[in-house]
Design a protein around this motif. Structure first.
Motif, PDB file in Angstrom:
ATOM      1  N   ASP A  37      34.680  35.845  46.799  1.00 28.66           N
ATOM      2  CA  ASP A  37      35.396  36.552  45.733  1.00 28.66           C
ATOM      3  C   ASP A  37      36.762  35.908  45.506  1.00 28.66           C
ATOM      4  O   ASP A  37      37.173  35.645  44.371  1.00 28.66           O
ATOM      5  CB  ASP A  37      35.554  38.027  46.119  1.00 28.66           C
ATOM      6  CG  ASP A  37      36.384  38.818  45.117  1.00 28.66           C
ATOM      7  OD1 ASP A  37      36.049  38.791  43.925  1.00 28.66           O
ATOM      8  OD2 ASP A  37      37.364  39.468  45.534  1.00 28.66           O
ATOM      9  N   HIS A  43      41.616  44.813  48.083  1.00 26.13           N
ATOM     10  CA  HIS A  43      41.051  43.526  47.681  1.00 26.13           C
ATOM     11  C   HIS A  43      39.593  43.733  47.257  1.00 26.13           C
ATOM     12  O   HIS A  43      38.830  44.389  47.977  1.00 26.13           O
ATOM     13  CB  HIS A  43      41.111  42.581  48.882  1.00 26.13           C
ATOM     14  CG  HIS A  43      40.860  41.145  48.545  1.00 26.13           C
ATOM     15  ND1 HIS A  43      39.671  40.690  48.050  1.00 26.13           N
ATOM     16  CD2 HIS A  43      41.667  40.064  48.622  1.00 26.13           C
ATOM     17  CE1 HIS A  43      39.751  39.383  47.859  1.00 26.13           C
ATOM     18  NE2 HIS A  43      40.953  38.974  48.201  1.00 26.13           N
ATOM     19  N   GLY A  44      39.220  43.175  46.115  1.00 30.79           N
ATOM     20  CA  GLY A  44      37.847  43.336  45.632  1.00 30.79           C
ATOM     21  C   GLY A  44      36.817  42.875  46.659  1.00 30.79           C
ATOM     22  O   GLY A  44      35.743  43.471  46.796  1.00 30.79           O
ATOM     23  N   TYR A  73      44.618  45.350  53.796  1.00 38.47           N
ATOM     24  CA  TYR A  73      43.411  45.200  52.985  1.00 38.47           C
ATOM     25  C   TYR A  73      43.741  45.004  51.507  1.00 38.47           C
ATOM     26  O   TYR A  73      42.905  45.158  50.629  1.00 38.47           O
ATOM     27  CB  TYR A  73      42.490  46.403  53.208  1.00 38.47           C
ATOM     28  CG  TYR A  73      42.167  46.563  54.672  1.00 38.47           C
ATOM     29  CD1 TYR A  73      41.201  45.761  55.266  1.00 38.47           C
ATOM     30  CD2 TYR A  73      42.902  47.427  55.486  1.00 38.47           C
ATOM     31  CE1 TYR A  73      40.942  45.839  56.629  1.00 38.47           C
ATOM     32  CE2 TYR A  73      42.657  47.511  56.852  1.00 38.47           C
ATOM     33  CZ  TYR A  73      41.672  46.718  57.416  1.00 38.47           C
ATOM     34  OH  TYR A  73      41.439  46.789  58.770  1.00 38.47           O
ATOM     35  N   GLU A  74      44.975  44.608  51.225  1.00 33.61           N
ATOM     36  CA  GLU A  74      45.448  44.506  49.843  1.00 33.61           C
ATOM     37  C   GLU A  74      44.961  43.236  49.133  1.00 33.61           C
ATOM     38  O   GLU A  74      44.857  42.170  49.732  1.00 33.61           O
ATOM     39  CB  GLU A  74      46.987  44.518  49.841  1.00 33.61           C
ATOM     40  CG  GLU A  74      47.587  44.672  48.454  1.00 33.61           C
ATOM     41  CD  GLU A  74      49.127  44.697  48.482  1.00 33.61           C
ATOM     42  OE1 GLU A  74      49.714  43.944  49.271  1.00 33.61           O
ATOM     43  OE2 GLU A  74      49.707  45.474  47.702  1.00 33.61           O
ATOM     44  N   GLY A  75      44.666  43.397  47.842  1.00 32.70           N
ATOM     45  CA  GLY A  75      44.422  42.263  46.952  1.00 32.70           C
ATOM     46  C   GLY A  75      45.460  42.342  45.844  1.00 32.70           C
ATOM     47  O   GLY A  75      46.606  41.969  46.045  1.00 32.70           O
ATOM     48  N   PRO A  76      45.092  42.888  44.673  1.00 29.59           N
ATOM     49  CA  PRO A  76      46.108  43.159  43.659  1.00 29.59           C
ATOM     50  C   PRO A  76      47.111  44.175  44.217  1.00 29.59           C
ATOM     51  O   PRO A  76      46.759  44.962  45.100  1.00 29.59           O
ATOM     52  CB  PRO A  76      45.302  43.771  42.501  1.00 29.59           C
ATOM     53  CG  PRO A  76      43.888  43.348  42.725  1.00 29.59           C
ATOM     54  CD  PRO A  76      43.736  43.250  44.212  1.00 29.59           C
ATOM     55  N   PRO A  77      48.338  44.179  43.718  1.00 31.44           N
ATOM     56  CA  PRO A  77      49.373  45.041  44.298  1.00 31.44           C
ATOM     57  C   PRO A  77      48.959  46.508  44.396  1.00 31.44           C
ATOM     58  O   PRO A  77      48.591  47.113  43.389  1.00 31.44           O
ATOM     59  CB  PRO A  77      50.539  44.883  43.317  1.00 31.44           C
ATOM     60  CG  PRO A  77      50.310  43.589  42.649  1.00 31.44           C
ATOM     61  CD  PRO A  77      48.838  43.380  42.583  1.00 31.44           C
ATOM     62  N   GLY A  78      49.002  47.035  45.616  1.00 32.71           N
ATOM     63  CA  GLY A  78      48.692  48.439  45.834  1.00 32.71           C
ATOM     64  C   GLY A  78      47.214  48.767  45.823  1.00 32.71           C
ATOM     65  O   GLY A  78      46.830  49.920  46.069  1.00 32.71           O
ATOM     66  N   LEU A  79      46.380  47.768  45.556  1.00 28.02           N
ATOM     67  CA  LEU A  79      44.932  47.995  45.447  1.00 28.02           C
ATOM     68  C   LEU A  79      44.181  47.275  46.560  1.00 28.02           C
ATOM     69  O   LEU A  79      44.627  46.250  47.076  1.00 28.02           O
ATOM     70  CB  LEU A  79      44.417  47.492  44.088  1.00 28.02           C
ATOM     71  CG  LEU A  79      45.039  48.119  42.838  1.00 28.02           C
ATOM     72  CD1 LEU A  79      44.448  47.469  41.582  1.00 28.02           C
ATOM     73  CD2 LEU A  79      44.848  49.627  42.812  1.00 28.02           C
ATOM     74  N   PRO A  85      42.737  52.204  44.886  1.00 24.51           N
ATOM     75  CA  PRO A  85      44.053  52.262  45.549  1.00 24.51           C
ATOM     76  C   PRO A  85      43.909  52.237  47.070  1.00 24.51           C
ATOM     77  O   PRO A  85      42.982  52.847  47.617  1.00 24.51           O
ATOM     78  CB  PRO A  85      44.628  53.612  45.096  1.00 24.51           C
ATOM     79  CG  PRO A  85      43.802  54.034  43.932  1.00 24.51           C
ATOM     80  CD  PRO A  85      42.453  53.418  44.121  1.00 24.51           C
ATOM     81  N   LEU A  86      44.822  51.561  47.748  1.00 26.60           N
ATOM     82  CA  LEU A  86      44.906  51.658  49.197  1.00 26.60           C
ATOM     83  C   LEU A  86      45.112  53.122  49.570  1.00 26.60           C
ATOM     84  O   LEU A  86      45.729  53.886  48.825  1.00 26.60           O
ATOM     85  CB  LEU A  86      46.073  50.808  49.714  1.00 26.60           C
ATOM     86  CG  LEU A  86      45.911  49.298  49.540  1.00 26.60           C
ATOM     87  CD1 LEU A  86      47.239  48.594  49.816  1.00 26.60           C
ATOM     88  CD2 LEU A  86      44.824  48.744  50.446  1.00 26.60           C
ATOM     89  N   MET A 125      53.377  53.287  45.812  1.00 24.29           N
ATOM     90  CA  MET A 125      52.434  52.175  45.776  1.00 24.29           C
ATOM     91  C   MET A 125      53.130  50.902  45.269  1.00 24.29           C
ATOM     92  O   MET A 125      53.959  50.950  44.377  1.00 24.29           O
ATOM     93  CB  MET A 125      51.292  52.536  44.822  1.00 24.29           C
ATOM     94  CG  MET A 125      50.156  51.525  44.854  1.00 24.29           C
ATOM     95  SD  MET A 125      48.990  51.868  43.540  1.00 24.29           S
ATOM     96  CE  MET A 125      48.516  53.547  43.954  1.00 24.29           C
ATOM     97  N   SER A 126      52.794  49.796  45.849  1.00 18.40           N
ATOM     98  CA  SER A 126      53.372  48.525  45.410  1.00 18.40           C
ATOM     99  C   SER A 126      52.872  48.179  44.013  1.00 18.40           C
ATOM    100  O   SER A 126      51.768  48.519  43.633  1.00 18.40           O
ATOM    101  CB  SER A 126      52.971  47.396  46.355  1.00 18.40           C
ATOM    102  OG  SER A 126      53.340  47.700  47.666  1.00 18.40           O
ATOM    103  N   LEU A 158      45.553  36.618  42.385  1.00 20.92           N
ATOM    104  CA  LEU A 158      45.531  38.031  42.015  1.00 20.92           C
ATOM    105  C   LEU A 158      44.812  38.893  43.023  1.00 20.92           C
ATOM    106  O   LEU A 158      45.063  40.080  43.144  1.00 20.92           O
ATOM    107  CB  LEU A 158      44.808  38.184  40.678  1.00 20.92           C
ATOM    108  CG  LEU A 158      45.732  38.005  39.509  1.00 20.92           C
ATOM    109  CD1 LEU A 158      44.935  38.005  38.239  1.00 20.92           C
ATOM    110  CD2 LEU A 158      46.757  39.130  39.495  1.00 20.92           C
ATOM    111  N   GLU A 159      43.856  38.311  43.711  1.00 24.59           N
ATOM    112  CA  GLU A 159      43.031  39.132  44.605  1.00 24.59           C
ATOM    113  C   GLU A 159      43.594  39.081  46.004  1.00 24.59           C
ATOM    114  O   GLU A 159      44.006  38.068  46.476  1.00 24.59           O
ATOM    115  CB  GLU A 159      41.600  38.575  44.601  1.00 24.59           C
ATOM    116  CG  GLU A 159      40.899  38.769  43.272  1.00 24.59           C
ATOM    117  CD  GLU A 159      40.284  40.138  43.152  1.00 24.59           C
ATOM    118  OE1 GLU A 159      39.937  40.711  44.168  1.00 24.59           O
ATOM    119  OE2 GLU A 159      40.166  40.634  42.041  1.00 24.59           O
ATOM    120  N   ASN A 201      48.122  39.389  51.114  1.00 21.36           N
ATOM    121  CA  ASN A 201      46.717  39.313  50.699  1.00 21.36           C
ATOM    122  C   ASN A 201      45.737  39.226  51.879  1.00 21.36           C
ATOM    123  O   ASN A 201      45.958  38.467  52.825  1.00 21.36           O
ATOM    124  CB  ASN A 201      46.548  38.089  49.785  1.00 21.36           C
ATOM    125  CG  ASN A 201      45.154  37.977  49.212  1.00 21.36           C
ATOM    126  OD1 ASN A 201      44.243  37.497  49.860  1.00 21.36           O
ATOM    127  ND2 ASN A 201      44.989  38.449  47.985  1.00 21.36           N
TER     128      ASN A 201
END
Lengths: 227, 227
Positions: free
Chosen positions: B134, A125-126, A117-123, A162-163, B1-2, B226-227, B84
């Protein structure tokens, strides 16, 4: 294309299906995660590919013509949405969310999001945040007594999410005619709000026009899992 | 975290990795689809589960500690976001979208969504629509010369979006300080608009504060994914 279908399975049959498909789907969720993260030798990846392709071939020998759809009990007491992208018991891309409702317009879910479910690294996805909030808002609206299709959805991102362990909460803000306004938010593991949502949900035409489904909508306590 | 990482692989190594992981990930995507749709006998599902669990165990013997992250070239010319949720070459839950940009603030993608992306019966989950828009809006914004994290995203749903062949389009509407407004829409196979989007994208702090990444942002033609 799939449509709303009438549920033909008994409670016992549904329980047996759940006991079969839930652990299988969880195994595929694990495979999704490790497909992103594995660092084994190329030959091992190729060997895994051959095996996965063989499993797919066997499972495709008998399959539904299209997507899973939503299966309703004749008495309208429940909708089975096992293919749903957010909640589906049989859908490996669904985390899946177990959404709880109080029957009075509040819904919430605690869940964990991993690498998929990642978008930006470690976060997260919006767009995944909007996906999950859409679902939980829809449940809040359904649990208030009327199902709703999303008309407008607005997400305000306050900080990176954060994930890991997360929570979504939603509630009905107000109602006017066929429209219901839902609000909600995403919380990180520390309980901080990372995103806020507002949605306008429209009572679907079938729920306005079909007696059976209108009765179902009114009878439903747990919501219709429409999204 | 990545975190954002520096890319250490050469072009040749990246091409070799893509040739290895893209077909493997596609095989897992097929497995995701048939996990929802299969109707073979219970024993065959159980046998598939045992095999999938064994594959997972082998692939987990060596794996990244967390999510994939985003890997940037030292010269800032490219970001690799293979984990992603929307575009990731190694992420089976990504359709994946191949997003094209014109380098001047326009982005688009033609793609196919199957059973895994269902919400209402036969239709794309409303939240999946917001997820994809998005991403494509973010690309439009990046392709205008500056990356952006989603600040606010609003989706207006005009009609149901059938599963199948679809298109997303996005463009930069205007810019003010660290904010860029992107607009976009989802089109069904007949070219009808099913949903519209507007997003406000914020130039991330790292792009404001770090020379290396600022240079990267300015140099990037294809966007930072980025996303």
């Amino acid at each position: 294309m799939s449509r709303f279908q009438e549920e033909t399975a008994t409670d016992e049959e549904i329980a047996a299906e759940a006991a079969l498909y839930a652990p299988f789907t969880n195994a595929v969720r694990e495979l999704v995660d490790v497909t992103i993260r594995t660092e084994v030798e190329p030959d091992e990846v190729r060997a895994a590919q051959v095996e996965v392709e063989a499993i797919v071939e066997r499972l495709r020998k008998k399959q539904m013509p299209g997507a899973y759809g939503v299966r309703f009990r004749p008495d309208g007491s429940r909708g089975r949405n096992w293919g749903n992208a957010v909640m589906g018991l049989r859908n490996p891309i669904a985390p899946p969310l177990d959404v709880r409702t109080d029957g009075e317009g509040r819904a919430w879910s605690d869940f964990h999001l991993g690498a998929a479910y990642e978008g930006p690294p470690g976060l997260v996805h919006g767009g995944v945040i909007s996906l999950l909030l859409d679902q939980v808002l829809g449940h809040a609206v359904s649990s208030s007594g009327r199902p709703g299709m999303t008309g407008t959805l607005t997400i305000v991102y306050r900080q990176g999410t954060p994930l890991g362990g997360l929570r979504c909460e939603a509630w009905v803000d107000r109602r006017e005619g066929i429209k219901t306004w839902g609000k909600g938010r995403m919380l990180n593991a520390d309980g901080e709000v990372t995103a806020e949502a507002e949605g306008i949900f429209i009572l679907p035409k079938w729920a306005r026009n079909l007696d059976r489904f209108r009765a179902a909508a009114e009878a439903s306590e747990a919501g219709f899992d429409l999204e």
